[in-house]
Design an enzyme around this catalytic site. Structure first.
Site, mmCIF file in Angstrom:
data_model
loop_
_atom_site.group_PDB
_atom_site.id
_atom_site.type_symbol
_atom_site.label_atom_id
_atom_site.label_comp_id
_atom_site.label_asym_id
_atom_site.label_seq_id
_atom_site.Cartn_x
_atom_site.Cartn_y
_atom_site.Cartn_z
ATOM 1 N N THR A 18 0.940 -1.265 -0.007
ATOM 2 C CA THR A 18 -0.119 0.043 -0.012
ATOM 3 C C THR A 18 1.027 1.283 0.070
ATOM 4 O O THR A 18 2.002 1.414 0.473
ATOM 5 C CB THR A 18 -0.941 -0.039 1.098
ATOM 6 O OG1 THR A 18 0.026 0.113 2.286
ATOM 7 C CG2 THR A 18 -1.613 -1.329 1.361
ATOM 8 N N GLY A 19 0.345 2.285 -0.596
ATOM 9 C CA GLY A 19 1.303 3.556 -0.671
ATOM 10 C C GLY A 19 2.513 3.714 -1.372
ATOM 11 O O GLY A 19 3.409 3.884 -1.037
ATOM 12 N N ALA A 20 2.111 2.709 -2.569
ATOM 13 C CA ALA A 20 3.655 2.464 -3.141
ATOM 14 C C ALA A 20 3.483 3.221 -4.571
ATOM 15 O O ALA A 20 4.528 2.986 -5.451
ATOM 16 C CB ALA A 20 3.664 1.158 -3.504
ATOM 17 N N GLY A 23 8.166 7.322 -2.508
ATOM 18 C CA GLY A 23 8.600 6.958 -1.232
ATOM 19 C C GLY A 23 9.206 5.774 -0.986
ATOM 20 O O GLY A 23 9.618 5.155 -1.881
ATOM 21 N N TYR A 168 -0.537 11.688 14.805
ATOM 22 C CA TYR A 168 0.374 10.935 14.104
ATOM 23 C C TYR A 168 1.072 9.971 14.943
ATOM 24 O O TYR A 168 1.292 8.666 14.661
ATOM 25 C CB TYR A 168 1.674 11.834 13.349
ATOM 26 C CG TYR A 168 2.366 11.008 12.554
ATOM 27 C CD1 TYR A 168 2.090 10.344 11.357
ATOM 28 C CD2 TYR A 168 3.858 10.841 12.867
ATOM 29 C CE1 TYR A 168 2.948 9.430 10.649
ATOM 30 C CE2 TYR A 168 4.692 9.870 12.227
ATOM 31 C CZ TYR A 168 4.443 9.431 11.170
ATOM 32 O OH TYR A 168 5.154 8.633 10.370
#
Length: 302
Positions: A18-20, A23, A168
């Protein structure tokens, strides 16, 4: 020092990251792809996902996934079940950082909603696919900020007294509590699947895009003395995901001063992350919030 040169070929394996689209997620996907893994990139923006796939040296595909929407998470899990017979590696990497006060589509505070609850739901809905792999792994990406987090009096929906840093830190502690409780539950169920956690140290990524201009300037100048590249930041995640010597319940991060940079090593998690009562509390809250009950036949190890 462990590096991608220590990774074995993993031909025939499938991983979801995920989130690839950028970054450390993209660098993780590239390294896995270079070693024969079919990488599925979970992305809210499928056009950015397609662009990321074009950067992979091997095979890959895009999965439409918005972790801020539980309906999207459920649809993504359904879609992946239709596309693959098993999932060898699940990397829960996507995350928000220092967001202004806002809620997810389901009404949760956005950082706990995306960083933890979205991944909690996704993992539970895909766990049967991971368990079909003879050596399935779930790697959840946390942060050195987890040590400053607390779930005491945690309200998943409240924005009262909201502070971006506090939210966070709490979400990153939640990542660790989840990863370690999942390890205990898998162990109790006698599953071969393992759950681990990792953190990238201080990596120079676009995670800081929502920070103040002054912070971004400082990070791009003097901050370079204490940070490392996205490629280096991905190494702890890759080690947790692929090293045959790691075991469930471990935590990997940079081994240099302050744990900001350096080669990936096994690390001691913050004390709060090892609290069984906190793990149980968060797990129960997460099941109630998401409606996702994990398909494990045994109760958690205590």
């Amino acid at each position: 020092m462990w590096s991608t040169r220590d990774m074995s070929r993993l031909d025939g394996a499938t991983a979801l990251v995920t989130g690839a689209t950028g970054g450390i997620g993209l660098e993780t996907a590239k390294a896995l792809s270079a070693h024969g893994v079919h990488v599925v990139i979970g992305a809210r923006d499928t056009e950015r996902g397609a662009d990321a796939i074009r950067q992979l040296p091997g095979r890959g595909s895009v999965l439409s996934l918005d972790l801020a929407c539980l309906e999207s998470v459920r649809q993504a899990a359904t879609d992946l079940h239709e596309r693959v017979d098993r999932l060898d590696i699940l990397i829960n990497n996507a995350g928000l950082w220092w967001q202004p006060a806002r809620r997810t589509k389901d009404g949760f505070e956005s950082q706990i909603g995306v960083n933890h609850l979205g991944h909690f739901a996704l993992t539970g809905l895909l766990l049967d696919l991971v368990e079909r792999s003879p050596a399935g792994r779930v790697v959840t990406v946390s942060s050195i900020a987890a040590g400053a987090g607390s779930i005491t009096r945690l309200d998943l929906r409240s924005l009262d007294g909201y502070r971006p840093t506090t939210a966070y830190n709490t979400s990153k502690l939640a990542n660790l509590l989840f990863a370690f409780e999942l390890h205990h539950q898998l162990t109790a169920a006698g599953a071969s699947t393992i759950s681990l956690a990792a953190h990238p140290g201080a990596a120079r990524t676009d995670l800081f895009r929502d920070a103040s201009p002054g912070f971004r300037v400082a990070n791009a100048t003097i901050g370079r003395l204490f940070t490392q590249s996205p490629q280096a930041g991905a190494l702890p995640v890759l080690r947790a995901a692929t090293d045959p010597q790691v075991t469930g319940g471990e935590y990997y991060g940079p081994g240099g001063p302050g744990r900001f940079r350096g080669a990936p090593k096994r690390q001691q998690a913050p004390r709060r992350a090892g609290d069984p009562a906190a793990r149980r509390q968060l797990w129960t809250m997460s099941e109630e919030a998401t409606g996702v009950i994990y398909p494990l036949r045994a109760g958690p190890v205590r």
